[in-house]
Scaffold this motif. Structure first.
Motif, PDB file in Angstrom:
ATOM      1  N   GLU A  28      55.004  79.132 -33.572  1.00 23.53           N
ATOM      2  CA  GLU A  28      55.366  77.753 -33.236  1.00 23.53           C
ATOM      3  C   GLU A  28      55.320  76.955 -34.529  1.00 23.53           C
ATOM      4  O   GLU A  28      54.349  77.025 -35.273  1.00 23.53           O
ATOM      5  CB  GLU A  28      54.368  77.180 -32.235  1.00 23.53           C
ATOM      6  N   VAL A  29      56.384  76.230 -34.794  1.00 24.46           N
ATOM      7  CA  VAL A  29      56.501  75.473 -36.040  1.00 24.46           C
ATOM      8  C   VAL A  29      56.586  73.995 -35.704  1.00 24.46           C
ATOM      9  O   VAL A  29      57.304  73.591 -34.795  1.00 24.46           O
ATOM     10  CB  VAL A  29      57.773  75.897 -36.821  1.00 24.46           C
ATOM     11  N   SER A  30      55.832  73.186 -36.449  1.00 25.88           N
ATOM     12  CA  SER A  30      55.993  71.741 -36.328  1.00 25.88           C
ATOM     13  C   SER A  30      56.271  71.183 -37.717  1.00 25.88           C
ATOM     14  O   SER A  30      55.680  71.628 -38.699  1.00 25.88           O
ATOM     15  CB  SER A  30      54.752  71.087 -35.715  1.00 25.88           C
ATOM     16  N   PHE A  31      57.209  70.259 -37.773  1.00 27.81           N
ATOM     17  CA  PHE A  31      57.588  69.694 -39.059  1.00 27.81           C
ATOM     18  C   PHE A  31      57.987  68.240 -38.885  1.00 27.81           C
ATOM     19  O   PHE A  31      58.276  67.778 -37.792  1.00 27.81           O
ATOM     20  CB  PHE A  31      58.723  70.490 -39.716  1.00 27.81           C
ATOM     21  N   ILE A  33      60.365  64.940 -40.708  1.00 30.30           N
ATOM     22  CA  ILE A  33      61.581  64.690 -41.480  1.00 30.30           C
ATOM     23  C   ILE A  33      61.377  63.411 -42.274  1.00 30.30           C
ATOM     24  O   ILE A  33      60.950  62.392 -41.726  1.00 30.30           O
ATOM     25  CB  ILE A  33      62.808  64.552 -40.555  1.00 30.30           C
ATOM     26  N   ILE A  34      61.656  63.480 -43.581  1.00 27.66           N
ATOM     27  CA  ILE A  34      61.555  62.291 -44.419  1.00 27.66           C
ATOM     28  C   ILE A  34      62.892  62.070 -45.125  1.00 27.66           C
ATOM     29  O   ILE A  34      63.666  62.999 -45.318  1.00 27.66           O
ATOM     30  CB  ILE A  34      60.422  62.405 -45.458  1.00 27.66           C
ATOM     31  N   ALA A  35      63.148  60.840 -45.486  1.00 31.87           N
ATOM     32  CA  ALA A  35      64.348  60.493 -46.257  1.00 31.87           C
ATOM     33  C   ALA A  35      63.899  60.099 -47.659  1.00 31.87           C
ATOM     34  O   ALA A  35      63.099  59.183 -47.836  1.00 31.87           O
ATOM     35  CB  ALA A  35      65.098  59.343 -45.596  1.00 31.87           C
ATOM     36  N   VAL A  36      64.405  60.809 -48.656  1.00 33.25           N
ATOM     37  CA  VAL A  36      64.035  60.582 -50.049  1.00 33.25           C
ATOM     38  C   VAL A  36      65.213  59.912 -50.754  1.00 33.25           C
ATOM     39  O   VAL A  36      66.333  60.423 -50.694  1.00 33.25           O
ATOM     40  CB  VAL A  36      63.688  61.920 -50.742  1.00 33.25           C
ATOM     41  N   PRO A  37      64.972  58.784 -51.429  1.00 36.13           N
ATOM     42  CA  PRO A  37      66.081  58.137 -52.148  1.00 36.13           C
ATOM     43  C   PRO A  37      66.519  58.969 -53.353  1.00 36.13           C
ATOM     44  O   PRO A  37      65.700  59.577 -54.035  1.00 36.13           O
ATOM     45  CB  PRO A  37      65.500  56.803 -52.590  1.00 36.13           C
ATOM     46  N   THR A  38      67.816  59.011 -53.596  1.00 37.04           N
ATOM     47  CA  THR A  38      68.361  59.746 -54.741  1.00 37.04           C
ATOM     48  C   THR A  38      68.803  58.760 -55.815  1.00 37.04           C
ATOM     49  O   THR A  38      68.834  57.549 -55.601  1.00 37.04           O
ATOM     50  CB  THR A  38      69.565  60.612 -54.313  1.00 37.04           C
ATOM     51  N   ALA A  39      69.181  59.305 -56.963  1.00 36.28           N
ATOM     52  CA  ALA A  39      69.616  58.466 -58.079  1.00 36.28           C
ATOM     53  C   ALA A  39      70.925  57.746 -57.765  1.00 36.28           C
ATOM     54  O   ALA A  39      71.201  56.679 -58.313  1.00 36.28           O
ATOM     55  CB  ALA A  39      69.782  59.313 -59.331  1.00 36.28           C
ATOM     56  N   ALA A  40      71.750  58.308 -56.885  1.00 35.04           N
ATOM     57  CA  ALA A  40      73.040  57.720 -56.560  1.00 35.04           C
ATOM     58  C   ALA A  40      72.923  56.595 -55.529  1.00 35.04           C
ATOM     59  O   ALA A  40      73.929  56.052 -55.083  1.00 35.04           O
ATOM     60  CB  ALA A  40      73.975  58.803 -56.034  1.00 35.04           C
ATOM     61  N   GLY A  41      71.692  56.261 -55.135  1.00 37.01           N
ATOM     62  CA  GLY A  41      71.504  55.193 -54.157  1.00 37.01           C
ATOM     63  C   GLY A  41      71.588  55.672 -52.722  1.00 37.01           C
ATOM     64  O   GLY A  41      71.461  54.877 -51.801  1.00 37.01           O
ATOM     65  N   LYS A  42      71.785  56.948 -52.516  1.00 39.52           N
ATOM     66  CA  LYS A  42      71.825  57.506 -51.162  1.00 39.52           C
ATOM     67  C   LYS A  42      70.445  58.038 -50.804  1.00 39.52           C
ATOM     68  O   LYS A  42      69.507  57.945 -51.574  1.00 39.52           O
ATOM     69  CB  LYS A  42      72.866  58.617 -51.097  1.00 39.52           C
ATOM     70  N   ARG A  43      70.345  58.617 -49.621  1.00 37.28           N
ATOM     71  CA  ARG A  43      69.096  59.219 -49.184  1.00 37.28           C
ATOM     72  C   ARG A  43      69.342  60.677 -48.824  1.00 37.28           C
ATOM     73  O   ARG A  43      70.368  61.025 -48.263  1.00 37.28           O
ATOM     74  CB  ARG A  43      68.523  58.471 -48.000  1.00 37.28           C
ATOM     75  N   CYS A  44      68.372  61.512 -49.138  1.00 38.02           N
ATOM     76  CA  CYS A  44      68.448  62.942 -48.862  1.00 38.02           C
ATOM     77  C   CYS A  44      67.368  63.280 -47.828  1.00 38.02           C
ATOM     78  O   CYS A  44      66.204  62.911 -48.001  1.00 38.02           O
ATOM     79  CB  CYS A  44      68.227  63.722 -50.158  1.00 38.02           C
ATOM     80  N   MET A  45      67.736  63.956 -46.749  1.00 38.96           N
ATOM     81  CA  MET A  45      66.779  64.328 -45.704  1.00 38.96           C
ATOM     82  C   MET A  45      66.041  65.597 -46.121  1.00 38.96           C
ATOM     83  O   MET A  45      66.651  66.564 -46.565  1.00 38.96           O
ATOM     84  CB  MET A  45      67.501  64.558 -44.383  1.00 38.96           C
ATOM     85  N   LEU A  47      62.721  68.355 -44.916  1.00 34.24           N
ATOM     86  CA  LEU A  47      61.787  68.805 -43.883  1.00 34.24           C
ATOM     87  C   LEU A  47      60.423  69.024 -44.523  1.00 34.24           C
ATOM     88  O   LEU A  47      60.315  69.598 -45.596  1.00 34.24           O
ATOM     89  CB  LEU A  47      62.258  70.114 -43.251  1.00 34.24           C
ATOM     90  N   VAL A  48      59.368  68.575 -43.841  1.00 29.92           N
ATOM     91  CA  VAL A  48      58.000  68.752 -44.322  1.00 29.92           C
ATOM     92  C   VAL A  48      57.250  69.574 -43.276  1.00 29.92           C
ATOM     93  O   VAL A  48      57.109  69.149 -42.121  1.00 29.92           O
ATOM     94  CB  VAL A  48      57.294  67.392 -44.524  1.00 29.92           C
ATOM     95  N   LEU A  49      56.794  70.769 -43.661  1.00 30.64           N
ATOM     96  CA  LEU A  49      56.067  71.637 -42.746  1.00 30.64           C
ATOM     97  C   LEU A  49      54.713  71.024 -42.414  1.00 30.64           C
ATOM     98  O   LEU A  49      53.928  70.705 -43.303  1.00 30.64           O
ATOM     99  CB  LEU A  49      55.879  73.019 -43.377  1.00 30.64           C
ATOM    100  N   ARG A  50      54.447  70.840 -41.137  1.00 27.64           N
ATOM    101  CA  ARG A  50      53.182  70.255 -40.687  1.00 27.64           C
ATOM    102  C   ARG A  50      52.235  71.324 -40.155  1.00 27.64           C
ATOM    103  O   ARG A  50      51.036  71.228 -40.311  1.00 27.64           O
ATOM    104  CB  ARG A  50      53.427  69.219 -39.589  1.00 27.64           C
ATOM    105  N   GLY A  51      52.796  72.333 -39.488  1.00 34.44           N
ATOM    106  CA  GLY A  51      51.940  73.365 -38.913  1.00 34.44           C
ATOM    107  C   GLY A  51      52.719  74.607 -38.562  1.00 34.44           C
ATOM    108  O   GLY A  51      53.925  74.563 -38.300  1.00 34.44           O
ATOM    109  N   LEU A  52      52.027  75.733 -38.579  1.00 34.25           N
ATOM    110  CA  LEU A  52      52.617  77.021 -38.227  1.00 34.25           C
ATOM    111  C   LEU A  52      51.549  77.790 -37.471  1.00 34.25           C
ATOM    112  O   LEU A  52      50.490  78.073 -38.014  1.00 34.25           O
ATOM    113  CB  LEU A  52      53.032  77.766 -39.499  1.00 34.25           C
ATOM    114  N   SER A  53      51.778  78.064 -36.188  1.00 34.43           N
ATOM    115  CA  SER A  53      50.782  78.779 -35.406  1.00 34.43           C
ATOM    116  C   SER A  53      51.365  80.055 -34.833  1.00 34.43           C
ATOM    117  O   SER A  53      52.482  80.081 -34.343  1.00 34.43           O
ATOM    118  CB  SER A  53      50.197  77.919 -34.291  1.00 34.43           C
ATOM    119  N   LEU A  54      50.583  81.113 -34.924  1.00 32.46           N
ATOM    120  CA  LEU A  54      50.979  82.428 -34.438  1.00 32.46           C
ATOM    121  C   LEU A  54      50.803  82.463 -32.932  1.00 32.46           C
ATOM    122  O   LEU A  54      49.711  82.273 -32.417  1.00 32.46           O
ATOM    123  CB  LEU A  54      50.116  83.504 -35.101  1.00 32.46           C
TER     124      LEU A  54
END
Length: 67
Positions: A28-31, A33-45, A47-54
């Motif tokens: 089971e994966v939980s993550f 989503i963040i938006a990071v500003p780029t040099a061109a003035g746009k935003r790049c999405m 994924l940030v891993l929050r948890g991984l359970s077997l």
């Protein structure tokens, strides 16, 4: 929370090294989503891993035993 008889108990997770996970494991994966500003003035999405359970390693355990 898990109902155990008449009392509530918290489900606890144990930290394990990433090498404990193998190809074929059910996880089971939980993550987030963040938006990071780029040099061109746009935003790049991103994924940030929050948890991984077997959840189940039966398939990989059986395949290793058959070798």
């Amino acid at each position: 929370m898990v109902l155990n008889g008449t009392s509530l108990t918290c489900v606890r997770y144990t930290r394990v090294p990433y090498t404990a996970f193998r190809v074929g494991d059910i996880v089971e994966v939980s993550f987030g989503i963040i938006a990071v500003p780029t040099a061109a003035g746009k935003r790049c999405m991103k994924l940030v891993l929050r948890g991984l359970s077997l959840e189940n390693s039966t398939f990989t355990t059986v395949s290793v035993l058959e070798l």
